[in-house]
Scaffold this motif. Structure first.
Motif, PDB file in Angstrom:
ATOM      1  N   GLY A 101      32.655   5.032 -11.012  1.00 36.38           N
ATOM      2  CA  GLY A 101      31.571   4.401 -10.268  1.00 36.38           C
ATOM      3  C   GLY A 101      31.025   3.199 -11.005  1.00 36.38           C
ATOM      4  N   THR A 102      30.337   2.349 -10.263  1.00 34.42           N
ATOM      5  CA  THR A 102      29.754   1.144 -10.851  1.00 34.42           C
ATOM      6  C   THR A 102      28.239   1.282 -10.928  1.00 34.42           C
ATOM      7  N   LEU A 103      27.572   1.253  -9.769  1.00 33.46           N
ATOM      8  CA  LEU A 103      26.117   1.376  -9.782  1.00 33.46           C
ATOM      9  C   LEU A 103      25.692   2.785 -10.189  1.00 33.46           C
ATOM     10  N   VAL A 104      26.308   3.799  -9.538  1.00 31.61           N
ATOM     11  CA  VAL A 104      26.042   5.203  -9.881  1.00 31.61           C
ATOM     12  C   VAL A 104      27.213   5.707 -10.707  1.00 31.61           C
ATOM     13  N   LYS A 105      26.919   6.171 -11.910  1.00 37.36           N
ATOM     14  CA  LYS A 105      27.963   6.671 -12.798  1.00 37.36           C
ATOM     15  C   LYS A 105      28.073   8.188 -12.675  1.00 37.36           C
ATOM     16  N   GLN A 106      29.241   8.661 -12.245  1.00 38.36           N
ATOM     17  CA  GLN A 106      29.488  10.095 -12.232  1.00 38.36           C
ATOM     18  C   GLN A 106      30.297  10.445 -13.461  1.00 38.36           C
ATOM     19  N   LEU A 107      29.709  11.247 -14.294  1.00 38.15           N
ATOM     20  CA  LEU A 107      30.297  11.605 -15.577  1.00 38.15           C
ATOM     21  C   LEU A 107      30.965  12.963 -15.457  1.00 38.15           C
ATOM     22  N   THR A 108      32.200  13.073 -15.959  1.00 33.62           N
ATOM     23  CA  THR A 108      32.933  14.340 -15.959  1.00 33.62           C
ATOM     24  C   THR A 108      33.380  14.638 -17.383  1.00 33.62           C
ATOM     25  N   CYS A 109      33.022  15.822 -17.880  1.00 28.50           N
ATOM     26  CA  CYS A 109      33.427  16.252 -19.214  1.00 28.50           C
ATOM     27  C   CYS A 109      34.219  17.551 -19.088  1.00 28.50           C
ATOM     28  N   ASP A 110      35.407  17.570 -19.676  1.00 26.00           N
ATOM     29  CA  ASP A 110      36.294  18.732 -19.587  1.00 26.00           C
ATOM     30  C   ASP A 110      36.555  19.314 -20.967  1.00 26.00           C
ATOM     31  N   SER A 111      36.628  20.650 -21.021  1.00 27.38           N
ATOM     32  CA  SER A 111      37.016  21.351 -22.247  1.00 27.38           C
ATOM     33  C   SER A 111      38.028  22.431 -21.900  1.00 27.38           C
ATOM     34  N   SER A 112      39.167  22.391 -22.573  1.00 27.83           N
ATOM     35  CA  SER A 112      40.194  23.404 -22.344  1.00 27.83           C
ATOM     36  C   SER A 112      40.132  24.511 -23.383  1.00 27.83           C
ATOM     37  N   ALA A 113      39.206  24.400 -24.317  1.00 23.60           N
ATOM     38  CA  ALA A 113      39.084  25.428 -25.357  1.00 23.60           C
ATOM     39  C   ALA A 113      38.553  26.722 -24.755  1.00 23.60           C
ATOM     40  N   SER A 114      39.067  27.848 -25.233  1.00 22.83           N
ATOM     41  CA  SER A 114      38.574  29.151 -24.789  1.00 22.83           C
ATOM     42  C   SER A 114      37.315  29.484 -25.569  1.00 22.83           C
ATOM     43  N   LEU A 115      36.250  29.794 -24.843  1.00 29.85           N
ATOM     44  CA  LEU A 115      34.985  30.135 -25.484  1.00 29.85           C
ATOM     45  C   LEU A 115      34.858  31.644 -25.567  1.00 29.85           C
ATOM     46  N   ALA A 116      34.729  32.140 -26.790  1.00 31.31           N
ATOM     47  CA  ALA A 116      34.481  33.561 -26.970  1.00 31.31           C
ATOM     48  C   ALA A 116      33.092  33.892 -26.446  1.00 31.31           C
ATOM     49  N   VAL A 117      32.790  35.168 -26.349  1.00 30.51           N
ATOM     50  CA  VAL A 117      31.448  35.570 -25.922  1.00 30.51           C
ATOM     51  C   VAL A 117      30.425  34.960 -26.870  1.00 30.51           C
ATOM     52  N   ASN A 118      29.420  34.277 -26.296  1.00 27.70           N
ATOM     53  CA  ASN A 118      28.378  33.544 -27.032  1.00 27.70           C
ATOM     54  C   ASN A 118      28.881  32.262 -27.691  1.00 27.70           C
ATOM     55  N   GLY A 119      30.132  31.932 -27.445  1.00 31.96           N
ATOM     56  CA  GLY A 119      30.642  30.645 -27.932  1.00 31.96           C
ATOM     57  C   GLY A 119      30.158  29.512 -27.048  1.00 31.96           C
TER      58      GLY A 119
END
Length: 372
Positions: A101-119
């Motif tokens: 986007g130009t005027l409105v920026k849509q931000l996407t953040c991805d994580s493929s790491a596996s999160l343990a419980v409470n991670g």
């Protein structure tokens, strides 16, 4: 997870064929409850500061924590639509994030790491508030994926934060070295700008704009553009616009003054020997949201937007005097006899009048001529 099975027939009078499972006795419809572990995402958005300031870089932190009972599996995605009043910074340090986007920026953040419980995993997003962000800005984000069956609809998968945005509050005061006389060599106005905000400073690369419309008969007296106190001041006719890029720091005691030399002409008198002329000025910019950062036309228009004094508008009334205009007249002599035959005393009356509008000095010399 609850699993239930039922059995009927075999001549059992209490477990007759066709009986609904819910109506069967427990011995004919046993059930078992088995815990099923699953991840559950909690999204938290923070800034690390209680307030923002216009033009000052800041950071949003997007933290996703697995508060479920099993590790996450698969990609976790955070979607954050930045307000148009926030400028997105460099994402080099966050390779998992991208923006569209130009005027409105849509931000996407991805994580493929596996999160343990409470991670958890945290993304830090650099932003800079613009003038439009004041007085506050709200930012919303949501998370989903990672095997969480409830996101993004569950409330824990969403986060919103509202942050106060402070801005400079510029004031302008106008003075002069008057009263003036037509043609006075050192006549000048002084425009003094200060940032009255106790919190926010106007920052570099955000122009501070000052406008000054001089009254009839008062003309700019410099080679265009004038540079005064880090301000560049070009003019068209009697309209002057000054721009300053340097920071104007916090506090009303820290000021920025511009001196505008002027030429005072007879047109300022309006046909009289003296007159009052009024000069108007205005200020905005530098991160100050007043009038969208653009100094309004000085005078009535500005005062209608900000009647405070001192404020974003200023005026100065200056008395103008005409030059001294000395006129000398000499009367015919009157003669008085001296008592000596043929001798008389001749008396002349000399009058000096100032027909101008200011004081005048003169030296009078008179050399009468007598016939031989």
């Amino acid at each position: 997870m609850v699993n239930q099975a039922g059995v009927t027939g075999g001549g059992d009078p209490l477990c007759v064929d066709g009986t609904a499972t819910a109506s069967l006795p427990t011995r004919c419809a046993p059930s078992i409850s088995t815990p099923v572990n699953a991840p559950h995402l909690l999204l938290e958005k923070s800034t690390g500061m209680t307030e923002f300031a216009v033009g000052v870089p800041a950071t949003y932190a997007l933290k996703v924590t697995n508060v479920g009972t099993a590790a996450t599996s698969g990609k976790i995605t955070i979607v954050d639509t930045l307000p148009v009043s926030m400028t997105l910074g460099d994402l080099t340090s966050e390779p998992g994030c991208s923006a569209t986007g130009t005027l409105v920026k849509q931000l996407t953040c991805d994580s493929s790491a596996s999160l343990a419980v409470n991670g958890s995993v945290t993304f830090r997003i650099p932003v800079t508030p613009t003038v439009a962000a004041a007085p506050s800005v709200t930012n919303n984000a949501q998370a989903y994926g990672g095997g969480d069956p409830l996101c993004p609809m569950d409330a824990s998968c969403k986060s919103s934060i509202t942050t106060v945005v402070n801005a400079p509050d510029l004031h302008i005061v106008k003075t002069d070295n008057g009263p003036w006389v037509v043609g006075q060599a050192d006549a000048a106005y002084t425009l003094t700008v200060n940032n009255s905000s106790a919190i926010a400073a106007s920052v570099g690369e955000i122009l501070i704009n000052v406008k000054d419309v001089m009254p009839p008969g008062i003309e700019p007296k410099w080679t265009d553009p004038l540079v005064s106190a880090n301000s560049s001041c070009p003019f068209v006719g009697r309209s002057v616009t000054c721009h300053r890029i340097n920071d104007l720091v916090i506090g009303a005691r820290l000021t920025h003054s511009i001196t505008l030399p002027v030429t005072v002409t007879t047109a300022a008198l309006g046909g009289g020997l003296n007159a009052d002329v009024t000069n108007h000025a205005s200020v905005s910019g530098g991160g100050d949201p007043f009038n969208d950062g653009d100094a309004p036309d000085p005078g009535a228009n500005c005062w209608s937007l900000d009647p405070k004094d001192p404020g974003h508008c200023a005026q100065k009334i200056t008395r103008i005097f005409a030059l001294a205009d000395l006129v000398v007249s000499k009367s015919n002599p009157t003669f008085t006899a001296t008592g000596v035959a043929g001798q008389y005393v001749a008396t002349y009356q000399i009058d000096v009048k100032n027909l101008g509008g200011s004081d005048g000095n003169y030296t009078l010399s008179d050399t009468p001529g007598f016939p031989a």
